[in-house]
Design a protein around this motif. Structure first.
Motif: not given
Length: 242
Positions: A187-206
């Motif tokens: 989802w973050t890749a499709a929408t191109g969020l600037e914070s994608a990397g941080r959010l992806d890692e947040q979800v993966r860690a959780a």
């Protein structure tokens, strides 16, 4: 026993729920031209997607999905509506969904169980946990007024209406209990969020905490479907004898 699933787009599938529900799922993909059925099976799940719940011209199967949700509530078919699904359920049953006034909610948020969650068939286990509960979010629209008779179950800081029950067996959740880290990253890749990397890692860690929190909800939903099917079978036997 089977579960009817409405999937609105390929990148928003069952995810964790496909492992946790423990019943066969008949996935309907209207974006591929498959028609929304007139009735759900023993259980009903409506997933998320990028559509707004009122964008019928762009997503022509939404009216039929709303009608099936309304009918499922009326028939007490065990129903779990996720994000867009929750918003469709809200509109179908007389509530209000609007563009969110507090912006995009994405990543992992902390939700709080409300008092009535303690006696809810799906959320009692969540309510028994100490402190807030992590949940994956990805939405810009919000349920701003719940349908009459809705029982609020969870709330959050950015958007208060995070989960509710309507009738005896329909649940709406604004968050994404089904979202695996890979689904969220798509989802973050499709929408191109600037914070994608941080959010992806947040979800993966959780991920371990998310699975611990929401797998019991899926298992409780499965139990609700089985109990409802047994009740219907008993009613039919009684009717036959009568």
């Amino acid at each position: 026993m089977r579960i009817t699933v409405i999937e609105h787009e390929a990148d928003a599938g069952l995810g964790y729920l496909g492992r946790w529900l423990e019943l066969p799922c008949d996935v309907v993909r209207p974006y591929r031209g498959e028609p929304v059925p007139e009735a759900a099976a023993d259980g009903f799940v409506v997933l998320g997607g990028e559509a707004a719940a009122w964008e019928d011209e762009r997503w022509p199967w939404l009216p039929a999905t709303r009608e099936l949700l309304r009918r499922s509530v009326a028939d007490a078919t065990p129903t779990l509506a996720v994000c867009l699904g929750a918003q469709l359920l809200t509109l179908a049953c007389g509530g209000t969904v609007e563009r969110g006034g507090n912006g995009l909610e994405a990543g992992v948020s902390e939700l709080t169980a409300l008092p009535q969650a303690a006696s809810d068939p799906l959320f009692a286990g969540i309510a028994a946990r100490p402190g807030p509960v992590p949940a994956v979010q990805y939405h810009g629209d919000a349920m701003t007024r719940l349908p009459d008779g809705a029982v609020p179950l969870m709330t959050g800081a950015q958007y208060p209406n995070q989960a509710y029950r309507l009738g005896p067996a329909a649940w709406a959740v604004q968050f994404h209990p089904e979202a695996t880290p890979d689904i969220f990253a798509s989802w973050t890749a499709a929408t191109g969020l600037e914070s994608a990397g941080r959010l992806d890692e947040q979800v993966r860690a959780a991920a371990p905490a998310l699975e611990s929190a929401w797998r019991p909800l899926a298992e409780a939903f499965t139990a609700t479907i089985r109990a409802a099917a047994r009740q219907r079978a008993g009613d039919l036997r009684t009717s036959d004898r009568g």
